[in-house]
Scaffold this motif. Structure first.
Motif, PDB file in Angstrom:
ATOM      1  N   VAL A 142      -2.468   0.149 -13.640  1.00 44.03           N
ATOM      2  CA  VAL A 142      -2.497  -0.443 -12.390  1.00 44.03           C
ATOM      3  C   VAL A 142      -1.106  -0.264 -12.142  1.00 44.03           C
ATOM      4  O   VAL A 142      -0.269  -0.653 -12.732  1.00 44.03           O
ATOM      5  N   ASP A 185       1.525  -1.328  -9.276  1.00 42.05           N
ATOM      6  CA  ASP A 185       1.703  -2.419  -8.258  1.00 42.05           C
ATOM      7  C   ASP A 185       3.134  -2.672  -7.798  1.00 42.05           C
ATOM      8  O   ASP A 185       3.905  -1.873  -8.440  1.00 42.05           O
ATOM      9  N   SER A 218      -5.478   2.568 -10.230  1.00 43.75           N
ATOM     10  CA  SER A 218      -5.527   1.709  -9.223  1.00 43.75           C
ATOM     11  C   SER A 218      -3.818   1.669  -8.441  1.00 43.75           C
ATOM     12  O   SER A 218      -3.026   1.314  -9.277  1.00 43.75           O
ATOM     13  N   GLU A 230      -6.522   0.346  -4.693  1.00 38.00           N
ATOM     14  CA  GLU A 230      -6.610  -0.992  -5.602  1.00 38.00           C
ATOM     15  C   GLU A 230      -7.811  -1.771  -5.206  1.00 38.00           C
ATOM     16  O   GLU A 230      -8.634  -2.299  -5.969  1.00 38.00           O
ATOM     17  N   LYS A 254      -7.290  -6.588 -11.322  1.00 32.87           N
ATOM     18  CA  LYS A 254      -6.916  -5.025 -11.088  1.00 32.87           C
ATOM     19  C   LYS A 254      -7.022  -4.157 -12.282  1.00 32.87           C
ATOM     20  O   LYS A 254      -7.575  -2.928 -11.946  1.00 32.87           O
ATOM     21  N   ALA A 279      -9.146  -0.699 -12.293  1.00 31.43           N
ATOM     22  CA  ALA A 279      -8.736   0.452 -12.765  1.00 31.43           C
ATOM     23  C   ALA A 279      -9.669   1.223 -13.952  1.00 31.43           C
ATOM     24  O   ALA A 279      -9.822   2.289 -13.934  1.00 31.43           O
TER      25      ALA A 279
END
Length: 386
Positions: free
Chosen positions: A87, A89, A145, A188, A364, A368
């Protein structure tokens, strides 16, 4: 048989069908799989033998049946094989290992603050992935993601309004060069769509929408059983529709985008202005839940705007389900229900009548890992419905 359909392809399609049935229904006997797929016993047996040999499927305990010998239970690999979910972010990255059934291994998780440069980002992701690959399980696929506009054809982050570090880069290519395992990149919200469809249980989800409101505002859509991606995978950027022409500057460079008024981050910004210091959504929720802060006006402002986004998704896509992913609703009991009521006032009645509004059920990280599993299964070829 059509000359376009080769026996090898049919065998691979049968294997994919069994994998997807095991993912949806859980551990099953050969008899269960024969009944559910409608395939012949020999066809199922050959496909299962191939899956056992490859390590994608494991045998569990025998299952009692009414007549005859107990049937051996088969399940997607949990111990011998794994996938890894990554992930990316704006604030925090996460790397997690999971079995092919999608169950994350709690002891196999790495979390770190997001680096400010792309090279450092790939460095830390590669180190984390390599550590998880040292587990006894064989790593078969990596799902990534990421926020922003993702060109799925080129596997590239083209533009991320809230995280420009990845702009123009291909994490799939760069991570593969470091760890040697095939990677796949999903926006995502589309990854969250995959998790809802893959891990949601026996319920068949063919027409649904996921609205992701944590940092930006993204929209993922499944229509007639297919993920709606657009020409290059850029579909779903509802968050950059202008709703306040002279509003806040958005990360995309425009003013008054929907994501500047209807997200966790926009609400945290309002709380930061109220308190006079920087506050993230986690702290904002804590301040309100603990009674340290009264923020009725800020909450109402945010959910009024969010209701516009939710109603737009319902009116445009006519989904059977609308899932909303975000932490804003944790700030106050009944806040999600109030947002749904505001949405009902704005949505078209016929479209709303067929739609169930719910909070998203998955993280999330699960999105992924769902991307990694989806790519692994898809490597066997199309399903019979494609």
């Amino acid at each position: 048989m059509s000359p376009l359909i080769q026996p090898q392809l049919l065998r691979r399609m049968n294997v994919r069908r069994l994998l997807e049935h095991l993912q949806k229904s859980g551990p099953s006997t050969r008899a269960d799989l024969t009944r559910r797929t409608g395939s012949s016993g020999p066809t199922v047996s050959k496909a299962i033998a191939a899956l056992l040999e490859s390590g994608l499927v494991e045998e569990g305990e025998s299952h009692a049946v009414a007549l005859g010998r107990p049937g051996t239970v088969l399940r997607l690999a949990r111990n011998a094989a794994q996938v890894i979910g990554v992930v990316i972010d704006a604030r925090q990255c996460q790397v997690v290992a999971a079995g092919l059934d999608g169950v994350n291994h709690d002891e196999a998780m790495e979390t770190f603050a997001t680096p400010r440069t792309y090279s450092l980002l790939i460095d830390q992701l590669a180190h984390a992935v390599n550590r998880l690959m040292r587990r006894s399980a064989r790593t078969l696929s990596i799902g990534i993601s990421a926020p922003g506009l993702i060109n799925r054809r080129e596997q590239k982050c083209t533009f991320s309004p809230n995280f420009h570090v990845t702009d123009g880069h291909s994490p799939t290519r760069d991570l593969f060069e470091r760890v040697g395992v095939e990677c796949v990149l999903y926006q995502e919200t589309q990854a969250l769509c995959l998790s809802e469809r893959m891990f949601g249980g026996p319920e068949s989800l063919d027409d649904f929408v996921v609205l992701e409101i944590s940092t930006g505002l993204g929209l993922g859509v499944y229509s007639s059983g297919r993920l709606l991606e657009g020409h290059s995978g850029l579909a779903g950027e509802l968050g950059h529709v202008t709703v306040v022409p002279d509003g806040r500057i958005c990360g995309c460079g425009n003013r008054g985008c929907l994501e500047t008024v209807a997200t966790d981050s926009s609400f945290a910004q309002l709380i930061s202005e109220q308190t006079g210091r920087a506050v993230d959504i986690k702290e904002a929720v804590h301040l309100i839940r603990s009674g340290q802060l009264e923020s009725e006006r800020q909450l109402r402002t945010t959910i009024e705007s969010l209701a516009i986004a939710m109603a737009a998704a319902i009116n445009i896509f006519n989904p059977a389900h609308l899932f909303v992913h975000g932490r804003l609703f944790d700030a106050q009991d009944g806040l999600f229900e109030l947002t749904c009521e505001l949405t009902r006032r704005r949505a078209l009645a016929p479209s709303l009548a067929d739609c169930h509004i719910r909070r998203s059920r998955f993280s999330k990280a699960q999105g992924a890992t769902a991307a990694a599993i989806h790519a692994l299964f898809a490597s066997f070829g199309p399903t019979f419905g494609e």
